[in-house]
Design a protein around this motif. Structure first.
Motif, PDB file in Angstrom:
ATOM      1  N   SER A  48       4.420  -7.532 -14.981  1.00 36.59           N
ATOM      2  CA  SER A  48       3.686  -8.115 -13.853  1.00 36.59           C
ATOM      3  C   SER A  48       2.788  -7.060 -13.193  1.00 36.59           C
ATOM      4  N   LYS A  49       1.798  -7.554 -12.477  1.00 28.33           N
ATOM      5  CA  LYS A  49       0.837  -6.684 -11.798  1.00 28.33           C
ATOM      6  C   LYS A  49       1.118  -6.668 -10.312  1.00 28.33           C
ATOM      7  N   GLY A  50       1.105  -5.483  -9.760  1.00 31.61           N
ATOM      8  CA  GLY A  50       1.174  -5.342  -8.318  1.00 31.61           C
ATOM      9  C   GLY A  50      -0.243  -5.304  -7.761  1.00 31.61           C
ATOM     10  N   PRO A  51      -0.384  -4.967  -6.487  1.00 36.81           N
ATOM     11  CA  PRO A  51      -1.721  -4.853  -5.920  1.00 36.81           C
ATOM     12  C   PRO A  51      -2.594  -3.906  -6.750  1.00 36.81           C
ATOM     13  N   HIS A  52      -3.824  -4.282  -6.918  1.00 36.11           N
ATOM     14  CA  HIS A  52      -4.848  -3.527  -7.652  1.00 36.11           C
ATOM     15  C   HIS A  52      -4.506  -3.385  -9.134  1.00 36.11           C
ATOM     16  N   GLY A  53      -3.483  -4.097  -9.607  1.00 40.18           N
ATOM     17  CA  GLY A  53      -3.093  -4.040 -11.011  1.00 40.18           C
ATOM     18  C   GLY A  53      -2.098  -2.946 -11.344  1.00 40.18           C
ATOM     19  N   GLY A 110       0.835  -1.204   0.000  1.00 39.25           N
ATOM     20  CA  GLY A 110       0.000   0.000   0.000  1.00 39.25           C
ATOM     21  C   GLY A 110       0.865   1.247   0.000  1.00 39.25           C
ATOM     22  N   ALA A 111       1.912   1.223   0.819  1.00 41.03           N
ATOM     23  CA  ALA A 111       2.863   2.334   0.832  1.00 41.03           C
ATOM     24  C   ALA A 111       3.518   2.459  -0.539  1.00 41.03           C
ATOM     25  N   GLY A 112       3.798   1.337  -1.160  1.00 34.83           N
ATOM     26  CA  GLY A 112       4.465   1.325  -2.457  1.00 34.83           C
ATOM     27  C   GLY A 112       3.672   1.983  -3.555  1.00 34.83           C
ATOM     28  N   HIS A 113       2.402   1.649  -3.696  1.00 28.75           N
ATOM     29  CA  HIS A 113       1.656   2.201  -4.826  1.00 28.75           C
ATOM     30  C   HIS A 113       1.145   3.617  -4.558  1.00 28.75           C
ATOM     31  N   LEU A 114       1.298   4.093  -3.313  1.00 29.75           N
ATOM     32  CA  LEU A 114       0.953   5.494  -3.034  1.00 29.75           C
ATOM     33  C   LEU A 114       2.184   6.383  -2.856  1.00 29.75           C
ATOM     34  N   GLY A 115       3.366   5.802  -3.031  1.00 29.91           N
ATOM     35  CA  GLY A 115       4.585   6.586  -2.946  1.00 29.91           C
ATOM     36  C   GLY A 115       4.964   7.020  -1.545  1.00 29.91           C
ATOM     37  N   LYS A 116       4.543   6.274  -0.541  1.00 30.60           N
ATOM     38  CA  LYS A 116       4.832   6.594   0.864  1.00 30.60           C
ATOM     39  C   LYS A 116       6.180   5.992   1.261  1.00 30.60           C
ATOM     40  N   LYS A 117       7.238   6.698   0.917  1.00 24.52           N
ATOM     41  CA  LYS A 117       8.586   6.193   1.162  1.00 24.52           C
ATOM     42  C   LYS A 117       8.885   6.026   2.641  1.00 24.52           C
ATOM     43  N   ASP A 118       8.397   6.935   3.464  1.00 24.44           N
ATOM     44  CA  ASP A 118       8.672   6.831   4.900  1.00 24.44           C
ATOM     45  C   ASP A 118       8.091   5.554   5.485  1.00 24.44           C
ATOM     46  N   ILE A 119       6.870   5.231   5.079  1.00 23.59           N
ATOM     47  CA  ILE A 119       6.222   4.009   5.580  1.00 23.59           C
ATOM     48  C   ILE A 119       6.937   2.768   5.034  1.00 23.59           C
ATOM     49  N   ALA A 120       7.230   2.767   3.740  1.00 21.66           N
ATOM     50  CA  ALA A 120       7.907   1.610   3.127  1.00 21.66           C
ATOM     51  C   ALA A 120       9.267   1.374   3.779  1.00 21.66           C
ATOM     52  N   LYS A 134      11.465   2.360 -21.962  1.00 19.25           N
ATOM     53  CA  LYS A 134      12.337   1.898 -23.047  1.00 19.25           C
ATOM     54  C   LYS A 134      12.247   0.382 -23.227  1.00 19.25           C
ATOM     55  N   LYS A 135      11.977  -0.331 -22.141  1.00 19.54           N
ATOM     56  CA  LYS A 135      11.830  -1.786 -22.206  1.00 19.54           C
ATOM     57  C   LYS A 135      10.469  -2.209 -22.765  1.00 19.54           C
ATOM     58  N   GLY A 136       9.551  -1.251 -22.897  1.00 20.29           N
ATOM     59  CA  GLY A 136       8.261  -1.558 -23.514  1.00 20.29           C
ATOM     60  C   GLY A 136       7.053  -1.454 -22.596  1.00 20.29           C
ATOM     61  N   LEU A 137       7.234  -1.073 -21.353  1.00 20.35           N
ATOM     62  CA  LEU A 137       6.097  -0.928 -20.440  1.00 20.35           C
ATOM     63  C   LEU A 137       5.477   0.448 -20.669  1.00 20.35           C
ATOM     64  N   LYS A 138       4.220   0.472 -21.066  1.00 17.75           N
ATOM     65  CA  LYS A 138       3.569   1.734 -21.437  1.00 17.75           C
ATOM     66  C   LYS A 138       2.395   2.109 -20.547  1.00 17.75           C
ATOM     67  N   THR A 139       1.945   1.187 -19.725  1.00 13.76           N
ATOM     68  CA  THR A 139       0.760   1.442 -18.913  1.00 13.76           C
ATOM     69  C   THR A 139       1.088   1.405 -17.430  1.00 13.76           C
ATOM     70  N   THR A 140       0.301   2.157 -16.671  1.00 12.83           N
ATOM     71  CA  THR A 140       0.493   2.190 -15.217  1.00 12.83           C
ATOM     72  C   THR A 140      -0.499   1.294 -14.480  1.00 12.83           C
ATOM     73  N   LEU A 141      -1.488   0.787 -15.204  1.00 12.75           N
ATOM     74  CA  LEU A 141      -2.516  -0.038 -14.565  1.00 12.75           C
ATOM     75  C   LEU A 141      -2.953  -1.154 -15.500  1.00 12.75           C
ATOM     76  N   LEU A 142      -2.998  -2.365 -14.968  1.00 12.29           N
ATOM     77  CA  LEU A 142      -3.490  -3.520 -15.708  1.00 12.29           C
ATOM     78  C   LEU A 142      -4.698  -4.077 -14.955  1.00 12.29           C
ATOM     79  N   LYS A 143      -5.660  -4.551 -15.677  1.00  6.69           N
ATOM     80  CA  LYS A 143      -6.869  -5.070 -15.044  1.00  6.69           C
ATOM     81  C   LYS A 143      -6.561  -6.309 -14.201  1.00  6.69           C
ATOM     82  N   VAL A 144      -7.099  -6.314 -12.991  1.00 10.26           N
ATOM     83  CA  VAL A 144      -7.025  -7.495 -12.139  1.00 10.26           C
ATOM     84  C   VAL A 144      -8.197  -8.362 -12.534  1.00 10.26           C
ATOM     85  N   LYS A 145      -7.924  -9.587 -13.004  1.00  6.69           N
ATOM     86  CA  LYS A 145      -8.995 -10.468 -13.532  1.00  6.69           C
ATOM     87  C   LYS A 145      -9.964 -10.858 -12.457  1.00  6.69           C
TER      88      LYS A 145
END
Length: 166
Positions: A129-134, A82-92, A155-166
């Protein structure tokens, strides 16, 4: 009593004498009860927003650091994620210092290029790969301000910030 029945009886007695302490010990070492699901959820939610709450809950329940909450459909998340996908470095960083299991997504948010790049070079499919919430690695680089990793991922080909969680 004949010799054969005596030997059988003695073998049974010896076996019970050896096994009984083991059985008694294993029965006295019952597994601990699982954490209440609401407590796990509260801790994971705190990981998204409040270092102080994380510290308070963790002080009382140190093993919560290893738990995951299922938001449904197999979308599991730990407090550190949760800290990771919200950018909460202090918590992480605090959770890592306490022994949390850091993963590629959190390390990307923290801008740990020297750790992330070698993993992606060794396992290129993890790029998508998908992290929490995609949320993708690109999302984590963006919220963490990890510009070098953001550029590398694109540059490696990742273009999206969100992938659908099936």
């Amino acid at each position: 009593m004949n010799r054969e029945s005596f030997l059988k009886k003695m073998a049974g007695t010896v076996t019970m004498g050896v096994l009984s302490p083991t059985m008694i010990y294993s029965q006295s070492q019952q597994e601990p009860s699982p954490y209440e699901i609401q407590l796990v959820k509260d801790f994971v939610v705190a990981g998204h927003r409040s270092l102080q709450t994380v510290k308070e809950i963790l002080a009382e329940h140190p093993n919560l650091i290893y738990t995951s909450y299922d938001w449904g459909n197999g979308d599991y998340e730990q407090a550190i994620e949760g800290a990771g996908h919200l950018g909460k470095k202090d918590i992480a960083n605090y959770l890592i210092e306490q022994g949390a299991r850091a993963n590629l997504f959190v390390l990307t948010m923290l801008g740990r290029t020297e750790l992330v790049k070698p993993v992606l070079e060794a396992y290129p499919k993890l790029l998508f790969s998908k992290g929490p919430h995609g949320f993708t690695l690109l999302h984590h680089a963006k919220v963490g301000g990890a510009e070098e990793l953001y550029d590398y991922l694109e540059k490696k080909g990742l273009k999206t910030t969100l992938l659908k969680v099936k």
